[in-house]
Motif scaffolding. Structure first.
Motif, mmCIF file in Angstrom:
data_model
loop_
_atom_site.group_PDB
_atom_site.id
_atom_site.type_symbol
_atom_site.label_atom_id
_atom_site.label_comp_id
_atom_site.label_asym_id
_atom_site.label_seq_id
_atom_site.Cartn_x
_atom_site.Cartn_y
_atom_site.Cartn_z
ATOM 1 N N THR A 135 -5.445 1.195 -1.909
ATOM 2 C CA THR A 135 -6.882 1.257 -2.148
ATOM 3 C C THR A 135 -7.109 1.436 -3.638
ATOM 4 O O THR A 135 -6.549 2.357 -4.243
ATOM 5 N N SER A 142 -10.087 2.066 -6.423
ATOM 6 C CA SER A 142 -11.496 2.445 -6.523
ATOM 7 C C SER A 142 -11.820 2.806 -7.964
ATOM 8 O O SER A 142 -10.952 3.228 -8.728
ATOM 9 N N SER A 192 -14.524 -0.356 -4.251
ATOM 10 C CA SER A 192 -13.325 0.029 -3.518
ATOM 11 C C SER A 192 -12.734 -1.240 -2.923
ATOM 12 O O SER A 192 -13.446 -2.026 -2.298
#
Length: 121
Positions: A51, A53, A113
């Protein structure tokens, strides 16, 4: 350069990252036992996901258009970091949160994100 997804480059001076998360999950089946702890048994291979972000401030409204085009193909792409081996991933989602708008409707701040999962042939 920090890394690349296909030909979309992440550079520290162009895309501001708050974090990059790397998760490895391991699959287990749970069996209840009378008077004892649950028994765990491995039932599959591990699953890796990433992930990214961060927040873009005063950047082009179209900053992620190229990445969205790559994701819309829905094909595995190469994820490369400068300090790790390249792997194949699929882009699961791209989330953008826009805020602080001008009179013309353009936004000044954009949170993002990006979720990726390692692809196995």
């Amino acid at each position: 350069m920090l890394g690349m997804i296909d030909d979309f480059k992440f550079k520290m001076n162009k895309v501001e990252f708050d974090s990059i998360s790397h998760e490895i999950k391991f699959e287990y089946a749970q069996t209840k036992r009378i008077g004892n702890h649950e028994k765990l048994q491995a039932v599959g291979k591990s699953e890796e996901s990433f992930t990214f972000s961060g927040t873009l401030i005063l950047k082009k409204v179209s900053s992620f258009d190229d990445l969205e085009k790559i994701a819309n193909r829905q094909l595995p792409v190469v994820l490369s970091f400068t300090n790790k081996a390249s792997i194949n991933v699929v882009i699961l989602s791209i989330k953008r949160d826009m805020s602080i708008f001008l009179n013309t409707g353009e936004f000044i701040k954009q949170g993002f994100s990006i979720q990726l999962r390692k692809w196995y042939p």
